[in-house]
Motif scaffolding. Structure first.
Motif, PDB file in Angstrom:
ATOM      1  N   LEU A 167       6.143   6.215 -13.679  1.00  0.00           N
ATOM      2  CA  LEU A 167       7.423   6.844 -14.025  1.00  0.00           C
ATOM      3  C   LEU A 167       8.067   6.198 -15.246  1.00  0.00           C
ATOM      4  O   LEU A 167       8.303   6.865 -16.265  1.00  0.00           O
ATOM      5  CB  LEU A 167       8.358   6.781 -12.818  1.00  0.00           C
ATOM      6  CG  LEU A 167       9.731   7.429 -12.945  1.00  0.00           C
ATOM      7  CD1 LEU A 167       9.598   8.918 -13.246  1.00  0.00           C
ATOM      8  CD2 LEU A 167      10.534   7.217 -11.660  1.00  0.00           C
ATOM      9  N   VAL A 168       8.383   4.942 -15.162  1.00  0.00           N
ATOM     10  CA  VAL A 168       9.024   4.188 -16.246  1.00  0.00           C
ATOM     11  C   VAL A 168       8.459   2.773 -16.225  1.00  0.00           C
ATOM     12  O   VAL A 168       7.792   2.356 -15.274  1.00  0.00           O
ATOM     13  CB  VAL A 168      10.561   4.141 -16.092  1.00  0.00           C
ATOM     14  CG1 VAL A 168      11.186   5.502 -16.310  1.00  0.00           C
ATOM     15  CG2 VAL A 168      10.955   3.573 -14.730  1.00  0.00           C
ATOM     16  N   LEU A 169       8.771   2.003 -17.259  1.00  0.00           N
ATOM     17  CA  LEU A 169       8.269   0.630 -17.328  1.00  0.00           C
ATOM     18  C   LEU A 169       9.009  -0.290 -16.367  1.00  0.00           C
ATOM     19  O   LEU A 169       8.413  -1.131 -15.709  1.00  0.00           O
ATOM     20  CB  LEU A 169       8.393   0.106 -18.760  1.00  0.00           C
ATOM     21  CG  LEU A 169       7.459   0.751 -19.782  1.00  0.00           C
ATOM     22  CD1 LEU A 169       7.743   0.193 -21.178  1.00  0.00           C
ATOM     23  CD2 LEU A 169       5.995   0.526 -19.405  1.00  0.00           C
ATOM     24  N   ASP A 170      10.345  -0.151 -16.302  1.00  0.00           N
ATOM     25  CA  ASP A 170      11.126  -0.986 -15.402  1.00  0.00           C
ATOM     26  C   ASP A 170      12.388  -0.231 -14.985  1.00  0.00           C
ATOM     27  O   ASP A 170      12.657   0.873 -15.468  1.00  0.00           O
ATOM     28  CB  ASP A 170      11.474  -2.327 -16.028  1.00  0.00           C
ATOM     29  CG  ASP A 170      12.157  -2.197 -17.382  1.00  0.00           C
ATOM     30  OD1 ASP A 170      12.978  -1.269 -17.550  1.00  0.00           O
ATOM     31  OD2 ASP A 170      11.866  -2.998 -18.279  1.00  0.00           O
ATOM     32  N   TYR A 171      13.158  -0.848 -14.098  1.00  0.00           N
ATOM     33  CA  TYR A 171      14.322  -0.157 -13.535  1.00  0.00           C
ATOM     34  C   TYR A 171      15.341   0.218 -14.598  1.00  0.00           C
ATOM     35  O   TYR A 171      16.004   1.250 -14.496  1.00  0.00           O
ATOM     36  CB  TYR A 171      14.976  -1.030 -12.459  1.00  0.00           C
ATOM     37  CG  TYR A 171      16.208  -0.410 -11.856  1.00  0.00           C
ATOM     38  CD1 TYR A 171      16.111   0.735 -11.070  1.00  0.00           C
ATOM     39  CD2 TYR A 171      17.471  -0.950 -12.095  1.00  0.00           C
ATOM     40  CE1 TYR A 171      17.241   1.330 -10.517  1.00  0.00           C
ATOM     41  CE2 TYR A 171      18.602  -0.364 -11.550  1.00  0.00           C
ATOM     42  CZ  TYR A 171      18.483   0.767 -10.763  1.00  0.00           C
ATOM     43  OH  TYR A 171      19.609   1.351 -10.236  1.00  0.00           O
ATOM     44  N   ALA A 172      15.482  -0.610 -15.642  1.00  0.00           N
ATOM     45  CA  ALA A 172      16.454  -0.304 -16.696  1.00  0.00           C
ATOM     46  C   ALA A 172      16.181   1.057 -17.328  1.00  0.00           C
ATOM     47  O   ALA A 172      17.107   1.762 -17.754  1.00  0.00           O
ATOM     48  CB  ALA A 172      16.430  -1.401 -17.755  1.00  0.00           C
ATOM     49  N   ASP A 173      14.912   1.456 -17.374  1.00  0.00           N
ATOM     50  CA  ASP A 173      14.567   2.747 -17.970  1.00  0.00           C
ATOM     51  C   ASP A 173      15.039   3.922 -17.114  1.00  0.00           C
ATOM     52  O   ASP A 173      15.131   5.045 -17.612  1.00  0.00           O
ATOM     53  CB  ASP A 173      13.057   2.848 -18.179  1.00  0.00           C
ATOM     54  CG  ASP A 173      12.550   1.904 -19.252  1.00  0.00           C
ATOM     55  OD1 ASP A 173      13.343   1.554 -20.137  1.00  0.00           O
ATOM     56  OD2 ASP A 173      11.364   1.517 -19.191  1.00  0.00           O
ATOM     57  N   MET A 174      15.315   3.671 -15.841  1.00  0.00           N
ATOM     58  CA  MET A 174      15.815   4.742 -14.985  1.00  0.00           C
ATOM     59  C   MET A 174      17.192   5.210 -15.440  1.00  0.00           C
ATOM     60  O   MET A 174      17.557   6.368 -15.247  1.00  0.00           O
ATOM     61  CB  MET A 174      15.879   4.284 -13.529  1.00  0.00           C
ATOM     62  CG  MET A 174      14.538   3.954 -12.899  1.00  0.00           C
ATOM     63  SD  MET A 174      13.419   5.374 -12.812  1.00  0.00           S
ATOM     64  CE  MET A 174      14.266   6.439 -11.640  1.00  0.00           C
ATOM     65  N   HIS A 175      17.964   4.323 -16.053  1.00  0.00           N
ATOM     66  CA  HIS A 175      19.302   4.709 -16.517  1.00  0.00           C
ATOM     67  C   HIS A 175      19.201   5.774 -17.609  1.00  0.00           C
ATOM     68  O   HIS A 175      19.948   6.750 -17.623  1.00  0.00           O
ATOM     69  CB  HIS A 175      20.056   3.480 -17.032  1.00  0.00           C
ATOM     70  CG  HIS A 175      20.134   2.363 -16.036  1.00  0.00           C
ATOM     71  ND1 HIS A 175      20.434   2.563 -14.706  1.00  0.00           N
ATOM     72  CD2 HIS A 175      19.937   1.019 -16.168  1.00  0.00           C
ATOM     73  CE1 HIS A 175      20.435   1.395 -14.069  1.00  0.00           C
ATOM     74  NE2 HIS A 175      20.122   0.455 -14.932  1.00  0.00           N
ATOM     75  N   ALA A 176      18.260   5.586 -18.527  1.00  0.00           N
ATOM     76  CA  ALA A 176      18.070   6.580 -19.583  1.00  0.00           C
ATOM     77  C   ALA A 176      17.519   7.881 -19.013  1.00  0.00           C
ATOM     78  O   ALA A 176      17.846   8.969 -19.487  1.00  0.00           O
ATOM     79  CB  ALA A 176      17.131   6.026 -20.650  1.00  0.00           C
ATOM     80  N   LEU A 177      16.704   7.775 -17.975  1.00  0.00           N
ATOM     81  CA  LEU A 177      16.085   8.953 -17.392  1.00  0.00           C
ATOM     82  C   LEU A 177      17.126   9.922 -16.831  1.00  0.00           C
ATOM     83  O   LEU A 177      16.985  11.137 -16.945  1.00  0.00           O
ATOM     84  CB  LEU A 177      15.115   8.523 -16.277  1.00  0.00           C
ATOM     85  CG  LEU A 177      14.066   9.533 -15.833  1.00  0.00           C
ATOM     86  CD1 LEU A 177      13.073   9.811 -16.947  1.00  0.00           C
ATOM     87  CD2 LEU A 177      13.332   9.016 -14.597  1.00  0.00           C
TER      88      LEU A 177
END
Length: 271
Positions: A23-33
């Motif tokens: 899905l993403v590299l790390d949890y921080a990338d979920m914010h942009a998602l």
């Protein structure tokens, strides 16, 4: 003698759910998602709460895969509430979606995506689907459709051509690049290469829209490109309601969203 109770076990920090490792590299990338899932400022507290919860469930599906599916079903609370108020009738959700489509509040493409969310909810209730039914990216597309629908429903009824311009699509303020990025990560539906609906080849349709969107992002479309893009949007309007496979329908609904946002600066009369 020590009478103090034993210290509690240290709290375990949440760890990434391995099912979403692509899905993403790390949890921080979920914010942009989920960053484009903006709460409508004129919604009631009930609707705002349901929509915010559905957005946060997607964000936290990084840690628990099932949250993605739950996010879709939870977003339907907001959709059903707003539809009931806007249409001034209390009926089952599928009837409300049909009424909104007939009233010109939604296009057929957006209505089909909303109805897929409803069908998923029904399958969960019946036990024929589990809470792990959806990949988070698929859930994100379905929740985004609910956010778009609620935003349309909450617009003043005097706003001209609200649904025709925005139906099934994200807002055009910088959203095209994000939609293009999402499209790059989406896999073409298995089993649909070489398939056509009413003479519209799905692979060629996908390639044409992708090429036109790239041209728009790189500097803008010429008259020929504008005409072609609106023609392909018409093709998408025609074929999306005919697709009865869930992922394929979602893929081409998202493709239509991206095409609509790319075409937004231009008049449809260019065709």
């Amino acid at each position: 003698m020590n009478t103090l109770p034993p210290p509690p076990d240290p709290l375990l920090l949440p760890v990434r759910d391995p099912r979403g490792r692509d899905l993403v590299l790390d949890y921080a990338d979920m914010h942009a998602l989920v960053g484009d899932l903006v709460l409508p400022g004129n919604a009631s507290m009930y609707v705002m709460s349901a929509m915010e919860t559905s957005r946060e469930l997607i964000r936290h599906s990084y840690y628990r895969y099932e949250f993605a599916t739950v996010s879709v079903t939870h977003s339907l609370f907001a959709l059903e509430h707003v539809l009931t108020e806007r249409l001034a009738t209390n009926e089952p959700l599928h009837i409300l979606i049909e009424r909104a489509t007939d009233a010109g509040l939604f296009t057929a493409g957006l209505a089909a995506e909303l109805d897929r969310s409803r069908l998923l909810r029904d399958k969960l209730v019946q036990g024929s689907a589990s809470s792990a039914a959806l990949h988070p990216l698929r859930a994100l597309a379905m929740v985004r459709a609910v956010f778009d629908a609620v935003s349309l429903l909450l617009r003043p009824s005097s706003t001209p051509a609200a649904t025709a311009a925005d139906a099934g699509g994200a807002q055009s303020d910088g959203g095209l690049a994000r939609l293009w990025e999402d499209h790059l990560h989406a896999l073409f539906p298995d089993g649909f290469r070489g398939v056509d609906f009413d003479g519209v080849d799905l692979v060629l349709l996908d390639a044409d829209v992708a090429g036109l969107v790239q041209k728009e992002l790189r500097g803008g479309l010429d008259d020929t490109g504008i005409a072609c893009l609106w023609g392909r949007i018409a093709d998408l309007d025609k074929i999306v309601p005919q697709i009865n496979e869930e992922y394929c329908a979602s893929y081409f609904t998202s493709l239509r969203t991206m095409a609509q946002v790319a075409a937004a600066p231009y008049l449809p009369t260019a065709t």
